[in-house]
Design an enzyme around this catalytic site. Structure first.
Site, PDB file in Angstrom:
ATOM      1  N   HIS A   1       1.012  11.289  20.117  1.00  0.00           N
ATOM      2  CA  HIS A   1       1.585  10.520  19.009  1.00  0.00           C
ATOM      3  C   HIS A   1       1.148  11.126  17.691  1.00  0.00           C
ATOM      4  O   HIS A   1       0.032  11.626  17.583  1.00  0.00           O
ATOM      5  CB  HIS A   1       1.132   9.055  19.075  1.00  0.00           C
ATOM      6  CG  HIS A   1       1.999   8.157  18.269  1.00  0.00           C
ATOM      7  ND1 HIS A   1       1.767   7.893  16.938  1.00  0.00           N
ATOM      8  CD2 HIS A   1       3.134   7.488  18.607  1.00  0.00           C
ATOM      9  CE1 HIS A   1       2.719   7.095  16.496  1.00  0.00           C
ATOM     10  NE2 HIS A   1       3.551   6.834  17.472  1.00  0.00           N
TER      11      HIS A   1
ATOM     12  N   ASP B   1       6.371   4.716  24.851  1.00  0.00           N
ATOM     13  CA  ASP B   1       7.607   5.096  25.540  1.00  0.00           C
ATOM     14  C   ASP B   1       7.396   5.440  27.002  1.00  0.00           C
ATOM     15  O   ASP B   1       8.323   5.379  27.793  1.00  0.00           O
ATOM     16  CB  ASP B   1       8.247   6.299  24.831  1.00  0.00           C
ATOM     17  CG  ASP B   1       8.800   5.881  23.498  1.00  0.00           C
ATOM     18  OD1 ASP B   1       9.444   4.825  23.456  1.00  0.00           O
ATOM     19  OD2 ASP B   1       8.569   6.583  22.515  1.00  0.00           O
TER      20      ASP B   1
HETATM   21  N1  CMC Z   1       2.951  17.707  25.631  1.00  0.00           N
HETATM   22  C1  CMC Z   1       2.228  18.840  25.507  1.00  0.00           C
HETATM   23  N2  CMC Z   1       1.524  19.178  24.406  1.00  0.00           N
HETATM   24  C2  CMC Z   1       1.566  18.333  23.377  1.00  0.00           C
HETATM   25  C3  CMC Z   1       2.302  17.130  23.427  1.00  0.00           C
HETATM   26  C4  CMC Z   1       3.007  16.820  24.606  1.00  0.00           C
HETATM   27  N3  CMC Z   1       3.724  15.701  24.708  1.00  0.00           N
HETATM   28  N4  CMC Z   1       2.175  16.478  22.249  1.00  0.00           N
HETATM   29  C5  CMC Z   1       1.386  17.238  21.484  1.00  0.00           C
HETATM   30  N5  CMC Z   1       1.010  18.352  22.163  1.00  0.00           N
HETATM   31  C6  CMC Z   1       0.093  19.406  21.687  1.00  0.00           C
HETATM   32  C7  CMC Z   1       0.733  20.254  20.601  1.00  0.00           C
HETATM   33  O1  CMC Z   1       1.401  21.362  21.160  1.00  0.00           O
HETATM   34  C8  CMC Z   1      -0.472  20.650  19.800  1.00  0.00           C
HETATM   35  O2  CMC Z   1      -1.153  21.658  20.513  1.00  0.00           O
HETATM   36  P1  CMC Z   1      -1.970  22.812  19.700  1.00  0.00           P
HETATM   37  O3  CMC Z   1      -3.019  22.091  18.910  1.00  0.00           O
HETATM   38  O4  CMC Z   1      -2.531  23.685  20.766  1.00  0.00           O
HETATM   39  O5  CMC Z   1      -0.960  23.504  18.847  1.00  0.00           O
HETATM   40  C9  CMC Z   1      -1.381  19.418  19.856  1.00  0.00           C
HETATM   41  O6  CMC Z   1      -1.003  18.742  21.072  1.00  0.00           O
HETATM   42  C10 CMC Z   1      -1.224  18.486  18.675  1.00  0.00           C
HETATM   43  O7  CMC Z   1       0.101  18.023  18.640  1.00  0.00           O
HETATM   44  P2  CMC Z   1       1.006  17.972  17.343  1.00  0.00           P
HETATM   45  O8  CMC Z   1       2.160  18.898  17.542  1.00  0.00           O
HETATM   46  O9  CMC Z   1       0.162  18.128  16.123  1.00  0.00           O
HETATM   47  O10 CMC Z   1       1.494  16.506  17.427  1.00  0.00           O
HETATM   48  P3  CMC Z   1       2.545  15.901  16.460  1.00  0.00           P
HETATM   49  O11 CMC Z   1       1.854  14.821  15.721  1.00  0.00           O
HETATM   50  O12 CMC Z   1       3.251  16.914  15.649  1.00  0.00           O
HETATM   51  O13 CMC Z   1       3.620  15.333  17.486  1.00  0.00           O
HETATM   52  C11 CMC Z   1       4.759  13.949  18.955  1.00  0.00           C
HETATM   53  C12 CMC Z   1       3.633  14.037  17.938  1.00  0.00           C
HETATM   54  C13 CMC Z   1       4.910  12.481  19.374  1.00  0.00           C
HETATM   55  C14 CMC Z   1       6.097  14.409  18.345  1.00  0.00           C
HETATM   56  C15 CMC Z   1       4.395  14.844  20.160  1.00  0.00           C
HETATM   57  O14 CMC Z   1       3.167  14.408  20.711  1.00  0.00           O
HETATM   58  C16 CMC Z   1       5.480  14.865  21.213  1.00  0.00           C
HETATM   59  O15 CMC Z   1       6.430  15.639  21.101  1.00  0.00           O
HETATM   60  N6  CMC Z   1       5.365  13.992  22.263  1.00  0.00           N
HETATM   61  C17 CMC Z   1       6.393  13.876  23.243  1.00  0.00           C
HETATM   62  C18 CMC Z   1       7.513  13.034  22.698  1.00  0.00           C
HETATM   63  C19 CMC Z   1       7.155  11.570  22.659  1.00  0.00           C
HETATM   64  O16 CMC Z   1       6.625  11.010  23.619  1.00  0.00           O
HETATM   65  N7  CMC Z   1       7.510  10.935  21.532  1.00  0.00           N
HETATM   66  C20 CMC Z   1       7.318   9.495  21.368  1.00  0.00           C
HETATM   67  C21 CMC Z   1       6.343   9.155  20.319  1.00  0.00           C
HETATM   68  S1  CMC Z   1       5.930   7.426  20.403  1.00  0.00           S
HETATM   69  C22 CMC Z   1       7.335   6.619  19.850  1.00  0.00           C
HETATM   70  C23 CMC Z   1       7.419   6.484  18.387  1.00  0.00           C
HETATM   71  O17 CMC Z   1       6.514   5.896  17.769  1.00  0.00           O
HETATM   72  O18 CMC Z   1       8.443   6.947  17.847  1.00  0.00           O
END
Ligand code: CMC
Length: 432
Positions: free
Chosen positions: A310, A367
């Protein structure tokens, strides 16, 4: 800037010039540096793509502490609201700021149920869509289209009209969402039954047919109500910021909520609950979990574990903790033994023990569980995000109303760091 105000001084390393910025405190949570005068004083903008460090507004509605896993609406913890309240009462709380007394609650309940029907022409509007249209595509169109039906509540500067639009949106979202479902399965639209509570009425509009008697299962209605509360608001997330930005141009509330629905549709936001089940389908069986975990960790592979991680919660998602309990209740009630559910539970177990996920504090979000419950209740995967949109409409309209009532409302307009060509001369086509 008064003497007592806290300030933050920014110094330009090249010129030595400095600029004093006000620091503003919220009720709880980190203070913010007020940069509104930054350009005037320094000639610089800030650069914050994805707005991870930018407060875009003042709000009194929702507070999140991502490190502690805290979510509060108007000061009440989400766990307590889910436990003790109901969808309509929390809707009142978000819209008006305080819990209603009995008279206020009854009046609000009356106002919402009074507006549950949609204009009969909306039925014809639906029939223009292909039967295989994604229900979110229908919702974007249908909700935006409401502004063509309710001309009498479009004046955003009239407090009463704003309120009627808010009531209409909350009331009609359930009806429209159920219609989107009925349209996809080829069954007749079911008119609302205003003797039922919001969640029961919604289930009836989705799952009853005119040919048969339908009794709402109270366990499912309770779980539906809780799911709605859990999804109602989440401060300045992508769709809410979209609604606020659209509203800042003084667009009408139906158009603004339609923009929120469009944004919510994406798999990184509300579309994630659908993506979770699609991912489980793709994984297929427990023995393939390690292969998919490896793919999730591989930076060159776009695959991510849907329903994990998240942007704000970096330890746990309080909504997921609550929802897991209701997932168990629903599955028990329905006696469901679903291999896909077992796969989900195994995936959760393995991911939570994996170094990559532990290190990055990636855990199941709301989710992950909502998809599982909704599937058990009989909703097709394509409806999951629609249910999210239904609930989030309360947050969107509350945030929109709060913004319009702010005396300093101005159109939103982020800036950019331009990295394209500097000025160059036009070259005729035969000389390129
Ligand atoms: N699977 C694998 N790796 C992940 C995931 C995941 N679901 N989420 C984050 N990471 C990794 C990411 O690659 C990064 O790795 P590194 O530090 O090595 O580069 C690290 O974890 C930090 O992640 P981030 O990219 O900084 O996280 P973010 O804040 O940009 O993204 C997110 C948040 C929700 C978009 C992402 O976690 C994601 O795509 N999750 C899957 C989709 C999902 O379940 N979304 C629903 C969110 S809850 C509903 C809502 O409130 O809308």
């Amino acid at each position: 800037m008064s003497e007592q105000e806290k300030t933050f001084t920014l110094t330009n390393d090249q010129t030595g010039e400095s600029c004093k910025l006000a620091v503003r405190d919220g009720t709880v949570g980190p203070s913010v540096i007020d940069i509104r005068n930054l350009y005037a004083e320094t000639g610089h903008f800030t650069f914050d793509p994805s707005f991870t460090a930018t407060g875009s507004c003042k709000s009194r509605i929702t507070y999140i502490d991502g490190d502690e896993g805290i979510l509060m609406h108007r000061g009440y913890m989400i766990e307590e609201l889910v436990d003790k309240s109901n969808f309509l009462e929390v809707s009142y709380l978000l819209l008006y700021g305080n819990l209603p007394d009995k008279k206020q609650y009854d009046e609000f309940n009356h106002n919402i149920t009074y507006h549950t029907m949609v204009h009969e022409q909306v039925h014809h509007f639906f029939r223009g869509f292909r039967r295989d249209a994604h229900p979110m595509a229908i919702m974007c169109g249908a909700v935006g289209g409401l502004s063509a039906f309710y001309h009498d509540s479009l004046d955003i500067w009239d407090e009463k009209q704003r309120e009627i639009s808010a009531h209409r949106l909350i009331a009609k979202m359930g009806t429209l969402a159920a219609m989107a479902y009925k349209y996809a399965v080829g069954q007749p639209f079911v008119y609302p039954d205003n003797s039922l509570d919001y969640a029961s009425n919604f289930l009836k509009m989705c799952f009853s047919v005119p040919a048969e008697k339908y009794e709402v299962n109270p366990v499912l209605a309770r779980a539906m109500d809780k799911i709605f509360i859990l999804h109602m608001d989440h401060e300045q997330n992508a769709s809410t910021s979209t609604v606020r930005l659209a509203g800042s141009s003084q667009a009408n509330p139906f158009a603004c909520i339609a923009s929120g629905i469009a944004c919510l549709w994406g798999p990184s936001h509300g579309g994630a609950n659908q993506a979770v089940l699609e991912m489980l389908d793709e994984i297929g069986s427990k023995d393939r979990i390690p292969e998919f975990l490896e793919r999730a960790k591989d930076k060159d592979d776009p695959f991510r574990l849907m329903g994990f991680g998240h942007r704000v919660y970096k330890n746990f998602d309080p909504r997921a903790n609550v929802l897991k309990k209701y997932a168990d209740e629903v599955l028990d009630e329905l006696g469901i033994n679903d291999p896909q559910l077992e796969l989900a539970m195994e995936l959760e177990r393995i991911a939570l023990e994996d170094e990559y996920f532990i290190e990055r504090k990636l855990f199941p979000n709301v989710d992950f569980y909502s998809g599982i419950i909704l599937k058990a209740m009989g909703f097709p995967v394509s409806m999951f995000t629609v249910l999210f949109a239904l609930a989030r409409t309360v947050g969107w309209v509350s945030q929109w109303k709060e913004m319009i009532e702010e005396p300093s409302l101005r159109i939103g307009r982020p800036r950019q760091l331009y990295v394209g060509s500097a000025q160059r001369d036009y070259v005729p086509m035969n000389k390129r």
